[in-house]
Design an enzyme around this catalytic site. Structure first.
Site, PDB file in Angstrom:
ATOM      1  N   ASP A  47     -25.034  -3.377  18.149  1.00  0.00           N
ATOM      2  CA  ASP A  47     -26.157  -2.514  18.518  1.00  0.00           C
ATOM      3  C   ASP A  47     -27.443  -3.315  18.612  1.00  0.00           C
ATOM      4  O   ASP A  47     -27.602  -4.317  17.926  1.00  0.00           O
ATOM      5  CB  ASP A  47     -26.339  -1.418  17.463  1.00  0.00           C
ATOM      6  CG  ASP A  47     -25.308  -0.320  17.596  1.00  0.00           C
ATOM      7  OD1 ASP A  47     -24.657  -0.256  18.652  1.00  0.00           O
ATOM      8  OD2 ASP A  47     -25.157   0.465  16.645  1.00  0.00           O
ATOM      9  N   LYS A  69     -28.637   1.211  23.268  1.00  0.00           N
ATOM     10  CA  LYS A  69     -30.015   0.782  23.484  1.00  0.00           C
ATOM     11  C   LYS A  69     -30.729   0.435  22.202  1.00  0.00           C
ATOM     12  O   LYS A  69     -31.376  -0.570  22.087  1.00  0.00           O
ATOM     13  CB  LYS A  69     -30.790   1.875  24.219  1.00  0.00           C
ATOM     14  CG  LYS A  69     -30.744   1.688  25.715  1.00  0.00           C
ATOM     15  CD  LYS A  69     -31.878   2.443  26.342  1.00  0.00           C
ATOM     16  CE  LYS A  69     -31.968   2.118  27.819  1.00  0.00           C
ATOM     17  NZ  LYS A  69     -32.660   3.139  28.555  1.00  0.00           N
ATOM     18  N   MET A 184     -34.543   9.431  11.740  1.00  0.00           N
ATOM     19  CA  MET A 184     -34.834   9.861  13.128  1.00  0.00           C
ATOM     20  C   MET A 184     -35.819  11.028  13.181  1.00  0.00           C
ATOM     21  O   MET A 184     -35.664  11.936  13.996  1.00  0.00           O
ATOM     22  CB  MET A 184     -33.527  10.270  13.840  1.00  0.00           C
ATOM     23  CG  MET A 184     -32.538   9.137  13.966  1.00  0.00           C
ATOM     24  SD  MET A 184     -30.916   9.686  14.535  1.00  0.00           S
ATOM     25  CE  MET A 184     -30.113  10.090  12.993  1.00  0.00           C
TER      26      MET A 184
HETATM   27  N1  SAH Z   1     -26.515   3.812  10.553  1.00  0.00           N
HETATM   28  C1  SAH Z   1     -27.926   3.617  10.311  1.00  0.00           C
HETATM   29  C2  SAH Z   1     -28.765   4.766  10.831  1.00  0.00           C
HETATM   30  C3  SAH Z   1     -28.719   4.935  12.325  1.00  0.00           C
HETATM   31  S1  SAH Z   1     -29.727   6.245  12.856  1.00  0.00           S
HETATM   32  C4  SAH Z   1     -28.157   3.419   8.821  1.00  0.00           C
HETATM   33  O1  SAH Z   1     -27.241   3.610   8.026  1.00  0.00           O
HETATM   34  O2  SAH Z   1     -29.263   3.048   8.455  1.00  0.00           O
HETATM   35  C5  SAH Z   1     -31.208   5.378  13.280  1.00  0.00           C
HETATM   36  C6  SAH Z   1     -32.321   5.773  12.366  1.00  0.00           C
HETATM   37  O3  SAH Z   1     -32.203   5.050  11.148  1.00  0.00           O
HETATM   38  C7  SAH Z   1     -33.708   5.463  12.864  1.00  0.00           C
HETATM   39  O4  SAH Z   1     -34.213   6.461  13.722  1.00  0.00           O
HETATM   40  C8  SAH Z   1     -34.483   5.439  11.578  1.00  0.00           C
HETATM   41  O5  SAH Z   1     -34.721   6.745  11.107  1.00  0.00           O
HETATM   42  C9  SAH Z   1     -33.480   4.799  10.648  1.00  0.00           C
HETATM   43  N2  SAH Z   1     -33.659   3.351  10.571  1.00  0.00           N
HETATM   44  C10 SAH Z   1     -32.781   2.403  10.931  1.00  0.00           C
HETATM   45  N3  SAH Z   1     -33.269   1.179  10.653  1.00  0.00           N
HETATM   46  C11 SAH Z   1     -34.491   1.376  10.092  1.00  0.00           C
HETATM   47  C12 SAH Z   1     -35.499   0.527   9.564  1.00  0.00           C
HETATM   48  N4  SAH Z   1     -35.362  -0.807   9.551  1.00  0.00           N
HETATM   49  N5  SAH Z   1     -36.622   1.101   9.077  1.00  0.00           N
HETATM   50  C13 SAH Z   1     -36.781   2.416   9.048  1.00  0.00           C
HETATM   51  N6  SAH Z   1     -35.864   3.278   9.537  1.00  0.00           N
HETATM   52  C14 SAH Z   1     -34.737   2.766  10.034  1.00  0.00           C
END
Ligand code: SAH
Length: 265
Positions: A47, A69, A184
């Site tokens: 990703d 994306k 999100m």
């Molecule tokens: N599988 C991922 C989440 C994917 S959904 C996990 O376990 O973290 C994507 C969302 O994750 C983003 O919209 C945001 O809300 C959060 N996210 C992912 N990386 C982030 C980061 N470095 N800082 C803050 N929020 C993050």
């Protein structure tokens, strides 16, 4: 009994697919098992939110393909394409590493990809990752649970408009949970805060917003349910961000040193 002989060579056994969590952003927050899966894969499907440093860990001969994306909000067509790639590479006998941000199964569609693999008869393994909520909380110095003020922690998606039928969150239940972390949630933060207040949560409840957690670009905003939307807009905070709601946010002040690029009230 002898096996029936045939001129057509039998296909190779399918390769194993590992659905690996890359962690929240900082490349050194991947697990040892996850790193091993990257290094040994013949095909790496990753990703866009995944750190380039982790992609660079793949073998020089591995096929590296960027998919998705931003690692989430992938439309169904895109997801179908990813599913097809997973199945076709595994069927050709290749070992495949599917690298996703955070944990593969926390708002990461890991479950959907696993369903496709099971249906296709392809062996797979989940390798957990540090989900963004845990990375962000550690980085912002917020203990997500605490004996006194945080006896539970809930992860919720803020992706859907709370006014739309797709949003199936139980606001009454969420308003009573001690710590709630919304993924999100940037677009709908105003409505989310209003729903929680409407369901009985105090407007003065502390909220932390952490963007790009664990990366050099990390920013942290501390607000309350009442003013989080206005302060986020004022600070220009954008996705990827996590919204942490609960009394545990107060510990940040106690635990904090100077932070770079910090937004404070
Ligand atoms: N599988 C991922 C989440 C994917 S959904 C996990 O376990 O973290 C994507 C969302 O994750 C983003 O919209 C945001 O809300 C959060 N996210 C992912 N990386 C982030 C980061 N470095 N800082 C803050 N929020 C993050």
């Amino acid at each position: 009994m002898t096996p029936v002989e045939s001129d057509t060579p039998s296909p190779p056994p399918p390769g194993v697919v590992t659905l690996v969590g890359a962690g929240p952003g900082a490349p050194d927050l991947i697990t040892v098992r996850g790193l091993k899966a990257i290094r040994t894969a013949e095909v790496l499907l990753y990703d866009a939110l995944v750190s380039p440093e982790l992609v660079a860990e793949a073998s020089a001969t591995a096929l590296k393909i960027a998919v998705g994306k931003r690692g989430y909000c992938v439309g169904s067509t895109k997801q179908e394409h990813i599913n097809d790639l997973l199945v076709s590479y595994a069927r050709s006998g290749k070992s495949v590493c599917r690298l996703k941000g955070g944990d593969p199964c926390v708002f990461g569609r890991g479950g959907e990809e696993a369903e496709v693999l099971v249906a296709a008869g392809i062996p797979f393994e989940f390798v957990p990752g540090v989900t963004a909520a845990l990375g962000a909380a550690a980085s912002a110095r917020i203990p997500l649970t605490h004996r006194e003020v945080g006896q539970s922690v809930t992860f919720a998606t803020g992706h859907h408009d709370p006014d739309s039928p797709e949003c199936k969150l139980d606001w009454d239940a969420l308003s009573r949970m001690t710590t709630v972390v919304f993924y999100m949630a940037v677009r709908h933060v105003e409505k989310i805060a209003a729903r929680l207040i409407g369901a009985g949560r105090a407007g003065s409840t502390p909220v932390a917003v952490v963007t790009e957690a664990t990366t050099p670009r990390e920013r942290v905003l501390v607000a309350t349910l009442d003013d989080v939307a206005a302060l986020m807009a004022e600070a220009g905070l954008q996705s990827p961000a996590l919204v942490v709601v609960g009394e545990v946010v107060r510990y940040r002040e106690l635990f904090s040193h100077a932070h770079a690029a910090e937004v404070t009230r």
